[in-house]
Motif scaffolding. Sequence first.
Motif, PDB file in Angstrom:
ATOM      1  N   LEU A  34      14.917  -9.935  49.881  1.00 30.36           N
ATOM      2  CA  LEU A  34      13.792 -10.859  49.762  1.00 30.36           C
ATOM      3  C   LEU A  34      13.172 -11.149  51.129  1.00 30.36           C
ATOM      4  O   LEU A  34      11.942 -11.183  51.264  1.00 30.36           O
ATOM      5  N   ILE A  35      13.998 -11.319  52.159  1.00 30.64           N
ATOM      6  CA  ILE A  35      13.465 -11.514  53.516  1.00 30.64           C
ATOM      7  C   ILE A  35      12.620 -10.303  53.907  1.00 30.64           C
ATOM      8  O   ILE A  35      11.531 -10.444  54.470  1.00 30.64           O
ATOM      9  N   LEU A  38       9.338 -10.469  52.191  1.00 25.65           N
ATOM     10  CA  LEU A  38       8.496 -11.521  52.756  1.00 25.65           C
ATOM     11  C   LEU A  38       7.898 -11.114  54.097  1.00 25.65           C
ATOM     12  O   LEU A  38       6.842 -11.609  54.481  1.00 25.65           O
ATOM     13  N   GLU A  39       8.562 -10.228  54.808  1.00 21.57           N
ATOM     14  CA  GLU A  39       8.071  -9.788  56.108  1.00 21.57           C
ATOM     15  C   GLU A  39       7.217  -8.527  56.019  1.00 21.57           C
ATOM     16  O   GLU A  39       6.690  -8.072  57.021  1.00 21.57           O
ATOM     17  N   SER A  40       7.096  -7.976  54.826  1.00 20.29           N
ATOM     18  CA  SER A  40       6.293  -6.763  54.654  1.00 20.29           C
ATOM     19  C   SER A  40       4.825  -7.128  54.442  1.00 20.29           C
ATOM     20  O   SER A  40       4.482  -8.289  54.255  1.00 20.29           O
ATOM     21  N   ASN A  41       3.981  -6.126  54.463  1.00 17.90           N
ATOM     22  CA  ASN A  41       2.555  -6.338  54.196  1.00 17.90           C
ATOM     23  C   ASN A  41       2.132  -5.680  52.888  1.00 17.90           C
ATOM     24  O   ASN A  41       0.950  -5.485  52.656  1.00 17.90           O
ATOM     25  N   GLY A  42       3.091  -5.346  52.064  1.00 22.72           N
ATOM     26  CA  GLY A  42       2.793  -4.642  50.826  1.00 22.72           C
ATOM     27  C   GLY A  42       2.669  -5.548  49.627  1.00 22.72           C
ATOM     28  O   GLY A  42       2.567  -6.780  49.740  1.00 22.72           O
ATOM     29  N   ALA A  46       2.712  -9.805  48.639  1.00 27.09           N
ATOM     30  CA  ALA A  46       1.648 -10.462  47.875  1.00 27.09           C
ATOM     31  C   ALA A  46       2.199 -11.095  46.602  1.00 27.09           C
ATOM     32  O   ALA A  46       1.843 -12.226  46.258  1.00 27.09           O
ATOM     33  N   MET A  47       3.087 -10.379  45.928  1.00 25.68           N
ATOM     34  CA  MET A  47       3.677 -10.894  44.697  1.00 25.68           C
ATOM     35  C   MET A  47       4.534 -12.120  45.010  1.00 25.68           C
ATOM     36  O   MET A  47       4.469 -13.133  44.309  1.00 25.68           O
ATOM     37  N   ASP A  54       4.811 -21.081  48.937  1.00 27.36           N
ATOM     38  CA  ASP A  54       5.051 -21.272  50.363  1.00 27.36           C
ATOM     39  C   ASP A  54       6.045 -20.229  50.858  1.00 27.36           C
ATOM     40  O   ASP A  54       7.227 -20.493  50.995  1.00 27.36           O
ATOM     41  N   SER A  55       5.563 -19.012  51.133  1.00 26.68           N
ATOM     42  CA  SER A  55       6.473 -17.943  51.525  1.00 26.68           C
ATOM     43  C   SER A  55       7.108 -18.200  52.883  1.00 26.68           C
ATOM     44  O   SER A  55       8.247 -17.805  53.126  1.00 26.68           O
TER      45      SER A  55
END
Length: 94
Positions: A34-35, A38-42, A46-47, A54-55
């Motif tokens: 999950l981390i 959350l750090e990706s741009n894919g 977005a999902m 509040d990501s």
Amino acid sequence: MYERFTDRSRDILTTANSKAKALGHEFISAGHVLIALLESNGIGRAMTDKLAGDSDGLREELRRHLDKPQKETPTAKAAILAAIEQAASLGQNY
């Protein structure tokens, strides 16, 4: 194990593995995955943004949780194996 995954999926799992190693963990947990999402741009980010709201807060909470000693749980491995099985049942080769 990841050779049938898409490049983006492999990137997420590689990042999750790096996060686990950096924290001294010998396994990847669902929190590490999950981390990495959350750090990706894919689409995963977005999902997660859409579902979690509040990501940034979620990411910080996960980091605090992962800083504590971890017991190996089957959740991440089970999720990865389930994804492989689901893809196979749909006739997908990735």
